[in-house]
Write a protein that holds these residues in place. Structure first.
Motif, PDB file in Angstrom:
ATOM      1  N   ALA A   1       0.835  -1.203   0.000  1.00 57.73           N
ATOM      2  CA  ALA A   1       0.000   0.000   0.000  1.00 57.73           C
ATOM      3  C   ALA A   1       0.870   1.254   0.000  1.00 57.73           C
ATOM      4  O   ALA A   1       0.584   2.226  -0.706  1.00 57.73           O
ATOM      5  N   ALA A   2       1.960   1.224   0.759  1.00 54.62           N
ATOM      6  CA  ALA A   2       2.878   2.362   0.801  1.00 54.62           C
ATOM      7  C   ALA A   2       3.503   2.603  -0.565  1.00 54.62           C
ATOM      8  O   ALA A   2       3.617   3.748  -1.013  1.00 54.62           O
ATOM      9  N   ALA A   3       3.870   1.523  -1.240  1.00 55.23           N
ATOM     10  CA  ALA A   3       4.469   1.663  -2.571  1.00 55.23           C
ATOM     11  C   ALA A   3       3.454   2.218  -3.564  1.00 55.23           C
ATOM     12  O   ALA A   3       3.783   3.086  -4.379  1.00 55.23           O
ATOM     13  N   VAL A   4       2.228   1.752  -3.497  1.00 52.51           N
ATOM     14  CA  VAL A   4       1.184   2.215  -4.412  1.00 52.51           C
ATOM     15  C   VAL A   4       0.904   3.708  -4.221  1.00 52.51           C
ATOM     16  O   VAL A   4       0.768   4.469  -5.189  1.00 52.51           O
ATOM     17  N   LEU A   5       0.839   4.128  -2.965  1.00 52.38           N
ATOM     18  CA  LEU A   5       0.492   5.520  -2.664  1.00 52.38           C
ATOM     19  C   LEU A   5       1.692   6.456  -2.596  1.00 52.38           C
ATOM     20  O   LEU A   5       1.527   7.672  -2.532  1.00 52.38           O
ATOM     21  N   GLY A   6       2.887   5.897  -2.581  1.00 48.79           N
ATOM     22  CA  GLY A   6       4.080   6.741  -2.544  1.00 48.79           C
ATOM     23  C   GLY A   6       4.314   7.414  -1.213  1.00 48.79           C
ATOM     24  O   GLY A   6       4.824   8.534  -1.144  1.00 48.79           O
ATOM     25  N   VAL A   7       3.918   6.723  -0.130  1.00 48.75           N
ATOM     26  CA  VAL A   7       4.158   7.245   1.212  1.00 48.75           C
ATOM     27  C   VAL A   7       4.891   6.170   2.008  1.00 48.75           C
ATOM     28  O   VAL A   7       5.056   5.048   1.552  1.00 48.75           O
ATOM     29  N   SER A   8       5.286   6.506   3.213  1.00 46.84           N
ATOM     30  CA  SER A   8       6.017   5.540   4.034  1.00 46.84           C
ATOM     31  C   SER A   8       5.072   4.504   4.635  1.00 46.84           C
ATOM     32  O   SER A   8       3.862   4.730   4.743  1.00 46.84           O
ATOM     33  N   ARG A   9       5.645   3.388   5.040  1.00 44.13           N
ATOM     34  CA  ARG A   9       4.858   2.353   5.708  1.00 44.13           C
ATOM     35  C   ARG A   9       4.287   2.885   7.012  1.00 44.13           C
ATOM     36  O   ARG A   9       3.165   2.554   7.388  1.00 44.13           O
ATOM     37  N   GLY A  10       5.061   3.729   7.679  1.00 43.33           N
ATOM     38  CA  GLY A  10       4.581   4.343   8.924  1.00 43.33           C
ATOM     39  C   GLY A  10       3.345   5.199   8.695  1.00 43.33           C
ATOM     40  O   GLY A  10       2.420   5.198   9.507  1.00 43.33           O
ATOM     41  N   ARG A  11       3.337   5.920   7.586  1.00 34.50           N
ATOM     42  CA  ARG A  11       2.177   6.767   7.268  1.00 34.50           C
ATOM     43  C   ARG A  11       0.948   5.904   6.985  1.00 34.50           C
ATOM     44  O   ARG A  11      -0.162   6.231   7.406  1.00 34.50           O
ATOM     45  N   ILE A  12       1.153   4.770   6.306  1.00 32.82           N
ATOM     46  CA  ILE A  12       0.039   3.863   6.052  1.00 32.82           C
ATOM     47  C   ILE A  12      -0.510   3.356   7.374  1.00 32.82           C
ATOM     48  O   ILE A  12      -1.734   3.316   7.578  1.00 32.82           O
ATOM     49  N   SER A  13       0.359   2.986   8.289  1.00 35.28           N
ATOM     50  CA  SER A  13      -0.076   2.506   9.603  1.00 35.28           C
ATOM     51  C   SER A  13      -0.857   3.577  10.348  1.00 35.28           C
ATOM     52  O   SER A  13      -1.884   3.295  10.966  1.00 35.28           O
ATOM     53  N   GLN A  14      -0.378   4.813  10.293  1.00 33.49           N
ATOM     54  CA  GLN A  14      -1.097   5.917  10.944  1.00 33.49           C
ATOM     55  C   GLN A  14      -2.495   6.075  10.361  1.00 33.49           C
ATOM     56  O   GLN A  14      -3.468   6.243  11.090  1.00 33.49           O
ATOM     57  N   LEU A  15      -2.580   6.048   9.047  1.00 34.89           N
ATOM     58  CA  LEU A  15      -3.873   6.235   8.394  1.00 34.89           C
ATOM     59  C   LEU A  15      -4.812   5.068   8.668  1.00 34.89           C
ATOM     60  O   LEU A  15      -6.019   5.254   8.813  1.00 34.89           O
ATOM     61  N   ALA A  16      -4.273   3.861   8.764  1.00 28.67           N
ATOM     62  CA  ALA A  16      -5.101   2.694   9.027  1.00 28.67           C
ATOM     63  C   ALA A  16      -5.684   2.719  10.436  1.00 28.67           C
ATOM     64  O   ALA A  16      -6.791   2.235  10.658  1.00 28.67           O
ATOM     65  N   LYS A  17      -4.951   3.309  11.367  1.00 30.71           N
ATOM     66  CA  LYS A  17      -5.403   3.369  12.768  1.00 30.71           C
ATOM     67  C   LYS A  17      -6.348   4.535  13.014  1.00 30.71           C
ATOM     68  O   LYS A  17      -7.062   4.529  14.016  1.00 30.71           O
ATOM     69  N   ALA A  18      -6.361   5.499  12.156  1.00 35.23           N
ATOM     70  CA  ALA A  18      -7.164   6.710  12.367  1.00 35.23           C
ATOM     71  C   ALA A  18      -8.636   6.468  12.099  1.00 35.23           C
ATOM     72  O   ALA A  18      -9.055   5.620  11.405  1.00 35.23           O
TER      73      ALA A  18
END
Length: 60
Positions: free
Chosen positions: A43-60
């Motif tokens: 997901a991070a690769a697809v969206l061009g963001v960090s894995r940490g950012r994906i985790s933050q967004l998933a928890k929000a």
């Protein structure tokens, strides 16, 4: 000099507003990617963001 400071401040405020407006949409996309079976890394690769950012967004 006051003008340049004011326009810089306006630019930052506009960017902040745009980011805040986009966050719910990005969270929805992250949720959909997760439901489709993508890993955090994918997901991070697809969206061009960090894995940490994906985790933050998933928890929000």
């Amino acid at each position: 000099m006051l003008r340049s400071s004011s326009s810089k401040l306006a630019s930052i405020t506009t960017r902040d507003l745009a980011t805040a407006a986009a966050a719910p949409k990005l969270r929805d996309v992250v949720r959909r990617l997760h439901e489709a079976g993508l890993s955090v890394t994918d997901a991070a690769a697809v969206l061009g963001v960090s894995r940490g950012r994906i985790s933050q967004l998933a928890k929000a």
